[in-house]
Structures are given as C-alpha cells and as structure tokens.
Design a protein around this motif. Structure first.
Motif, PDB file in Angstrom:
ATOM      1  N   THR A  46      31.656 -46.414  48.252  1.00 25.53           N
ATOM      2  CA  THR A  46      31.291 -47.678  48.891  1.00 25.53           C
ATOM      3  C   THR A  46      30.539 -48.628  47.968  1.00 25.53           C
ATOM      4  N   ARG A  47      30.036 -48.133  46.831  1.00 22.73           N
ATOM      5  CA  ARG A  47      29.312 -49.012  45.895  1.00 22.73           C
ATOM      6  C   ARG A  47      29.353 -48.401  44.507  1.00 22.73           C
ATOM      7  N   ASN A  48      29.469 -49.278  43.488  1.00 26.51           N
ATOM      8  CA  ASN A  48      29.404 -48.799  42.111  1.00 26.51           C
ATOM      9  C   ASN A  48      28.110 -49.269  41.460  1.00 26.51           C
ATOM     10  N   ALA A  49      28.045 -49.158  40.146  1.00 23.91           N
ATOM     11  CA  ALA A  49      26.803 -49.472  39.431  1.00 23.91           C
ATOM     12  C   ALA A  49      26.674 -50.948  39.074  1.00 23.91           C
ATOM     13  N   GLY A  50      27.504 -51.804  39.672  1.00 25.23           N
ATOM     14  CA  GLY A  50      27.364 -53.233  39.455  1.00 25.23           C
ATOM     15  C   GLY A  50      28.582 -53.921  38.905  1.00 25.23           C
ATOM     16  N   GLY A  51      29.577 -53.176  38.462  1.00 24.19           N
ATOM     17  CA  GLY A  51      30.784 -53.772  37.895  1.00 24.19           C
ATOM     18  C   GLY A  51      31.768 -54.201  38.962  1.00 24.19           C
TER      19      GLY A  51
END
Length: 518
Positions: free
Chosen positions: A422-427
């Motif tokens: 549901t979410r990555n490190a900002g990319g």
C-alpha cells in the motif's frame, strides 16, 4: 408417478423425473431469474398406472407478488389460490395451483412457467414440485431426503466489529454433522481449543448464516457466511479434522447403543472442543470432546521454504519492456520485478494448500525509494475471499539485495496468498528482487482420537445422556424468437433418474434436445 421436483436453490439444480429448458433466464446461486418474456419448461413423465383425479403444482418464488403464467401441456392453469408466505424482499413464498387430472397425459408432459412480456420485475424461481392431490407432499419429501444427503457444507465468511460498517474476510467454515437422521441443521455453536467461541443461525435455504464470534483474546465481532459448496459425504472432507464416534444414550443410569456420529467442524483456526446444534426437526445435542485435534493443515515442526510449489504468480503491474516480470521473484537470481505505481499487488497460487507462517522479501538492485514500506499478506481458499494474515508498516531495507524475514501466527492452509503493498519509500514505482514463502509440515491426517460426553434431546422430548467413543479412521467415506434458442439447465443427471428405465428416457430427451435445441 415418480416424484417430480426442480430445486433451483443450488447449482447445479436438483432435479427428479425432470428435464428443464430455459429462455431469457439467468442462473443465480439460489434461484433462476426470468426476465420479461422468459420461461422455463419442465419436461416430466407420468406412467399412467396411478389414477390421478387432481394434481397440485407448487411454485416457490422469491420476492413480493410475482407476475407469472403457468401452463400444463399448453393449457393455462387459472385456478390460483392466494400466495402463501411473507413475500417480502428475499423471502420465499409459494403459489399453489390445483390442476384437473385430465390435463395430465400418460407419458411425457410439459409444465411451463413464464414471466409475462412487459414485466417490470424479475421472476425469481426457487423450486417447482408436481404431486397428485392425494399425496401432495410426495415431491417435497423426496427433495428433503435428497437434500439431507448433501450434508457437507462450506461457507465463505466475514466478520466485523460491532458498530462498524466494513466486513473483513475470515477463514472458511466447513462442517458436517450426521447422526443418521438425515436432518438439516438450523443452529450451530462451538468453542475452540484456544478459547474462541462462535454461534450461528442458518437461513432456511441454507444459502448463508448470521452469527457472532468471540476471539480467544475476548474481541467480539459479528459473523456471517455465504454457502460456497455443498456436497454428499465423503466429498469435501479430504484432509479435514473428521471424527467418527460410536455413541450411546443414557437413561436412568442405563446406557444403550444409539448409532454413529460423524462430526467435522473446521472454522480455519483452532480445533473445536465443544459443539452444540439444533436441526430443522427440533432435535438438539451438545457434546464436549475429551481432547481436541489440531486445525487441518496446521503447521508443525521447522519451517521450510515452499516457494518452489508456487504454480502461478499474478501482478497488478510489471515492466514488460525491461523483462522485469513477477515471475522473477521466484527464481533466486538478481533479476527483479517492477511495477509502475506506488502501490501494487502480487498473488501466488500453490500446487497444494499450505499453512504459510513466515515469508522473506529481498530488496532490488537500485533506487531505495522503490522499496515497499507498508503491506499486508492475505490467504484464500478460492482466490476470491481473503483473510488477512499479517500486516507491516514503516518497514525498511538498509541495503540492496537485503533479505528481511517476517513471522506471524497461522495454522490454516491456503492455496492462494496475496501481498498487497500500500505504500513505498517515496518513489513512483515499486520493486523487489525475491519473495519466499515458508511453512511447517502440513497435518492432513484424520483427527486424533477424542471421545466425547454430553446430552441429546429429541424434538419435544426430554434430554438424555449422550456419549461417544472414537472409531479409528481414516474415513471420508412465450416461444423463443428466431435465433434465440432455449438452453438446457445443468442438473445432477446422476440423481435425476432413480431407475434404469427412467435414466434411458431422460438421456434420450437430452440427446434430442442437444440435436435440435430449438
């Protein structure tokens, strides 16, 4: 005349002494839905040996005041008494028609039910029975007897916290309770070996249930289910914790044999240690097992890598141009999978069910901002209804090609597993180099010995002592317009004919319809 019925509340339909054709008809899980101008034709036989002065045709529908026309051998049946039953939304109701016996022909007969042209609502058919008036319950008794043999039930389930609106998928419920009475269950309650408790009431048509569940930690949730499969024992019981008991009933300190009890109740979590039930006839029983079996497919021993048993993987997206496919996640090389999104899903299909209780994720070769941060791992029996097994938030990979291992509690074997990121490190993309699934050895043997003690009570009678001794296993014993043809309704042909002569007649009809479907 042999009993005539068509029960559309299951798929395939249950038919007796009948072949059914349909036009402008949708096949739902619990009924047939006829649109305006649609019809079914039920082809049945009368042997001519029984003197029948009057017939009773009963049509069970769902919903209020259905519009329909009923014909027998082309003659409109107009003698229609008031509808019996509530008739509210989703409530079955009956239309009963008295039919002069002289409309019945020796040999083949056609009963037709039509939804009138211009009807503004669907006609939802649940069942049709045809009986001689002097024995008006004949078909229903035959249907009830056949239905009772399909005593292995599987439900997809959901739970939600009181006061909330969102239902969460939960583990499949599988049960089979048979005391040799061929009775259909109405209520069921159980306690798990881990302290969890549940109670459910089943719908009249057994298409679902409503109830409550209290988890081992005391958390209370609403509990509901939808029927996904119903079969005749021993189908559907492979690998399940099935018990077979030799039982006795006790009266005035004297015990006497009372037949066998087959018991299977698998709620996908802990094994059961207490079960209570009431059937449709009003018979009741409650038993407590002296020992409880592990859940089916429970993981035991050291974890092992089962990634090699994955037969298919599906990704919500993958970078085809660079050959960064989801299959790369299974190869153990330094290739990778990449999705052009900051959220993604990966679904894995195993060759056989396994109780995954750990997994490993390996970061890819570049761009740390593409690393997953938040995700959930889910399991499913069928790839449609999912149960959440593990969730993570704020996770980090400190290096490229770093492998992190995650453990969680799970003793239920699933065929499908899904990783929802549901979410990555900002990319703007997500990538991984490898995913590994780990599970313990699966327990698929029959349940270990577990005697029981309890009570049973016949409908309207006094309770008596009830005890059982384990029997060593295993066991799991309007006419169509031009270009619009009628279609044969899929039914259980093996149960449709009760004699070789009847089977030959029905097979002949089926062959004729397939050669000339119009």
């Amino acid at each position: 005349m042999d009993p005539v019925f068509a029960d559309f509340s299951t798929a395939p339909a249950r038919l007796s002494n009948a072949v059914v054709r349909h036009h402008r008809c949708g096949i739902a899980s619990s009924h047939l839905a006829l649109g305006a101008g649609g019809h079914i034709k039920l082809d049945f036989a009368a042997d001519g040996q029984e003197e029948i002065t009057e017939m009773v045709v009963k049509v069970t529908t769902i919903g209020a005041d259905p519009a329909m026309d009923v014909l027998l051998n082309g003659k409109v049946l107009a003698d229609r008494p008031a509808v019996a039953g509530g008739g509210g939304h989703g409530v079955p109701q009956e239309t009963v028609l008295a039919v002069p016996g002289d409309l019945l022909a020796p040999g083949d007969n056609i009963l037709e039910i039509r939804s009138p042209e211009g009807a503004d609502t669907l006609l939802r058919l649940r069942a049709v029975t045809v009986d001689p008036a002097h024995d008006s319950g004949r078909a229903e008794r035959a249907l009830a007897a056949r239905t009772a043999t399909r005593s292995v039930f599987a439900f997809s389930t959901e739970r939600r916290a009181p006061g909330t609106v969102v239902w969460q998928p939960a583990a499949r419920l599988l049960f089979h309770i048979d005391r040799g009475e061929q009775a259909v269950p109405a209520h069921l309650a159980w306690r798990g070996a881990d302290g969890s408790e549940a109670a459910i009431g089943l719908r009249t048509d057994l298409s679902g249930f409503q109830g409550h569940w209290r988890a081992a930690d005391g958390v209370l949730t609403e509990y509901r289910g939808t029927l996904t499969d119903r079969s005749a024992y021993p189908e559907g019981t492979d690998g399940a914790p099935l018990h077979l008991f030799s039982t006795e009933e006790g009266r005035d300190e004297s015990w006497s044999p009372s037949g066998e009890l087959r018991l299977l109740l698998d709620a996908g979590e802990a094994a059961v240690e207490r079960v209570s039930w009431t059937d449709r006839r009003g018979n009741a029983a409650s038993i407590a097992l002296t020992s409880a079996a592990p859940a089916p497919g429970a993981a035991t021993g050291e974890l092992r890598d089962i990634t090699h048993t994955v037969t298919g993987v599906r990704a919500s997206d993958e970078f085809v141009g660079a050959e960064e496919f989801a299959e790369n996640l299974l190869r153990g090389s330094r290739n990778k999978w990449l999705a052009h999104d900051d959220a993604a899903e990966l679904e894995f299909v195993l060759s056989s069910p396994a109780a995954v209780s750990a997994y490993r994720l390996t970061s890819a070769n570049d761009v740390p901002d593409r690393d997953p941060r938040d995700w959930a791992l889910e399991g499913s029996y069928d790839g449609r209804v999912w149960a959440r097994l593990d969730s993570r938030g704020g996770e980090r990979f400190l290096a490229r090609f770093e492998t992190n291992e995650y453990h969680f509690a799970n003793t239920t074997s699933y065929t499908y597993y899904r990783l929802s990121i549901t979410r990555n490190a900002g990319g703007s993309e997500i990538q991984l180099s490898r995913i590994e699934l780990l599970a313990g050895e699966s327990v698929t043997a029959p349940a270990p010995a577990a005697d029981f003690t309890g009570y049973c009570a016949p409908a309207g009678g006094e309770p008596v002592g009830y005890r059982g001794t384990t029997v060593p296993g295993p066991w799991s014993h309007t006419e169509p317009q031009e270009g619009q043809s009628e279609k044969l309704l899929a039914g259980e042909l093996g149960e449709t004919a009760r004699s070789l002569d009847e089977a030959a007649r029905l097979i002949g009809k089926l062959a004729a319809y397939m050669k000339n479907p119009g």
